[in-house]
Design a protein around this motif. Structure first.
Motif, short mmCIF file in Angstrom:
data_model
loop_
_atom_site.label_atom_id
_atom_site.label_comp_id
_atom_site.label_asym_id
_atom_site.label_seq_id
_atom_site.Cartn_x
_atom_site.Cartn_y
_atom_site.Cartn_z
N SER A 132 -8.70 -57.88 -68.55
CA SER A 132 -8.96 -56.70 -67.74
C SER A 132 -7.78 -55.74 -67.79
O SER A 132 -7.95 -54.52 -67.92
N GLN A 136 -7.49 -51.90 -69.22
CA GLN A 136 -6.93 -50.77 -68.48
C GLN A 136 -5.87 -50.05 -69.32
O GLN A 136 -5.83 -48.82 -69.38
N SER A 227 -5.41 -53.21 -59.07
CA SER A 227 -5.94 -51.86 -58.84
C SER A 227 -7.32 -51.89 -58.19
O SER A 227 -7.61 -51.07 -57.30
N GLN A 228 -8.19 -52.79 -58.65
CA GLN A 228 -9.55 -52.84 -58.11
C GLN A 228 -9.54 -53.00 -56.59
O GLN A 228 -10.29 -52.32 -55.87
N SER A 229 -8.68 -53.89 -56.09
CA SER A 229 -8.63 -54.14 -54.65
C SER A 229 -7.88 -53.03 -53.91
O SER A 229 -8.22 -52.68 -52.78
N SER A 231 -7.98 -49.95 -54.55
CA SER A 231 -8.83 -48.76 -54.43
C SER A 231 -9.76 -48.82 -53.22
O SER A 231 -10.43 -47.83 -52.91
N TYR A 249 -6.63 -43.43 -57.20
CA TYR A 249 -7.17 -44.41 -58.15
C TYR A 249 -8.03 -43.73 -59.19
O TYR A 249 -8.59 -42.66 -58.97
N SER A 255 -13.58 -50.91 -58.51
CA SER A 255 -13.53 -51.24 -59.94
C SER A 255 -12.51 -50.37 -60.68
O SER A 255 -12.63 -50.15 -61.88
N TYR A 257 -9.23 -48.94 -62.55
CA TYR A 257 -8.39 -49.52 -63.59
C TYR A 257 -6.95 -49.01 -63.52
O TYR A 257 -6.09 -49.45 -64.28
#
Length: 295
Positions: A132, A136, A227-229, A231, A249, A255, A257
């Protein structure tokens, strides 16, 4: 001379009677009994002659020997019984030990398999996280390759000094933030020019979410690591209503990146990619998808 002197007597000569021996035998309690023993020869009607013989008495010492022998026999029997019990106990203990050993080996094998499965899951999760992050980084690198990120890339005259963004070498913009937001802004601005390393959390190298997390940690706010969390870590705010310290974000909420910190005056600071490192840039340079407010 008597007229009967030469007349033979018609009486039969007297024979001596056989001796009859009387045995006096003492019995254990001192009782006497008499035993008559007749001679082998002589008529049955001969006058018996008795003689008493004292036999030895059975004393208490002999009875004691008998008792001791009985006790010894009982002790032997007890010893044999004790040995039989000990042998049975040893056999039982040995069987129990073998059973316990087998059970311990079974549990150890099950624990080993469980640990191996947990390690495999952790490895798979780490590989997924790495993939992941690589995705990114690829996206950010592709976005950066389409832009000319330098102070000389503006469409205006070079003498005007205007640009769409500020490089790491440029002087940081003075922020109007106050309080905790000012501390967050000051932190990220102090690290402009640091290297970008995927997965790094400082103190001199960062990835995007690592820098954002560290900026908030130093004011006592614990943010998620990725980053996902991040945001979705605060309240969603409009990009037209940003305040210094807001988290920007790129990508969808939940979701995302990439993340960075808005510092005011249309500028943000973020750990961009390995080629750029930590930079301060204009929102026009790379417009974010959204923002959340934590403070």
């Amino acid at each position: 001379m008597s007229h009967t002197a030469h007349i033979p007597s018609h009486r039969k000569p007297r024979r001596s009677a056989p001796k009859v021996t009387v045995l006096r035998a003492g019995v254990a309690g001192g009782v006497l009994s008499t035993i008559a023993v007749a001679g082998a020869a002589g008529p049955a009607n001969a006058e018996p002659v008795t003689q008493t013989i004292e036999m030895p008495t059975l004393t208490s010492g002999l009875a004691s020997d008998f008792a001791k022998s009985a006790d010894a026999t009982q002790r032997v029997a007890n010893n044999l019984d004790l040995r039989a019990q000990e042998s049975a106990a040893i056999t039982k203990a040995t069987k129990a030990a073998k059973t316990a050993h087998a059970e311990a080996e079974r549990k150890a094998e099950a624990e080993k398999k469980k640990k191996a499965a947990a390690e495999a899951r952790a490895k798979a999760a780490a590989e997924a996280e790495r993939a992941s992050r690589d995705a990114q980084r690829t996206t950010l690198a592709a976005a950066d390759s389409g832009s000319n990120y330098s102070s000389g890339s503006s469409s205006g005259s070079s003498s005007s000094g205007s640009s769409t963004g500020t490089t790491a070498a440029s002087a940081p913009t003075t922020s109007t933030a106050t309080g905790s937001a000012a501390a967050v802004v000051a932190f990220v601005q102090s690290h402009v020019g640091d290297a970008y390393i995927m997965g790094s959390t400082g103190p001199n190298a960062w990835d995007c979410s690592g820098l954002v997390q560290a900026a908030y940690n130093q004011i006592g706010v614990n943010l998620p690591r990725v980053s996902q969390s991040q945001s979705t870590a605060g309240t969603q705010v409009s990009l037209s209503n940003l305040q210094p310290g807001d988290i920007l974000y790129w990508g969808g909420a939940g979701s995302a990146y990439h993340t960075a910190i808005y510092i005011g005056d249309g500028q943000f600071v973020g750990a961009q990619n390995p080629s750029k490192g930590v930079v301060q840039a204009s929102l026009d340079y790379d417009p974010p998808s959204g923002a959340v407010r934590v403070l």
